[in-house]
Design an enzyme around this catalytic site. Sequence first.
Site, short mmCIF file in Angstrom:
data_model
loop_
_atom_site.label_atom_id
_atom_site.label_comp_id
_atom_site.label_asym_id
_atom_site.label_seq_id
_atom_site.Cartn_x
_atom_site.Cartn_y
_atom_site.Cartn_z
CB SER A 141 -0.79 -0.03 1.39
OG SER A 141 -1.45 1.43 1.26
CE1 TYR A 154 -4.63 -2.21 4.78
CE2 TYR A 154 -3.86 0.10 4.49
CZ TYR A 154 -4.17 -1.15 4.06
OH TYR A 154 -4.09 -1.46 2.70
#
Length: 243
Positions: A141, A154
Amino acid sequence: MKTTGNTIFISGGSAGIGLAIAKKLSAAGNKVIINGRSEERLQNALKELDKTAVAIQGDLSISLERIKIVEELRNNHPELNIIINNAGAAFINDLSGQKNNAAEKAYQEINTNYISVIDFTALILPLLLQQTEAAIVNVSSIAVFRPNKYLPTYSASKAALHSYTQGLRDTFSENDRLNVFELYPPLVNTDFSAEIGGANGIPPSEVADELFTALEKNQFEVPVGDSKKMHALANLIKEEVNH
């Protein structure tokens, strides 16, 4: 590496980025195996793919189900040569909230986004190493480079996945039959990211297109959209430190 004639397993392949990648690779003449927790969503996704595509239902965050999925791949798809570790978990996690249960959310993210990937990859590696050309694609990500207060745990789980991916690539650097890729999506317009403003993100098809091009070029680092700026800056810093 070749971008047609492969057999490819995609976790989280029934929607979002995973389904977009499945569509792209299926249309290019690859046999695609999509995985997800919902049989209904998997069957709906198969309607959008080539007739050779198949689905394997199962939750990769659960150890026994990982083993079951790997056994099915070994028995029914021994030609498997690419895995795309795309399944993920993310929670808005306010670390200032005393009743937020931040650790439990973080545990689920770490288990799904990191530990499960390590275990599944280790279980399937012997099969991949039997092939003449194989690849592992880990979907991390933009949060690897730019964490924020809404997704702190996260971001940490994806940073861990990033470090693991680099270590995995180094481990097999002398094996010219196994390539390790890392895909860095930015904010993408999917149901998965709806809670954090995903409607403002890029279409998942853009992520799929970038990955396809990277596979063709053997470009192991695959930043997409806004991630390209962050990735370039990170590389510049590394170069300066090394000098």
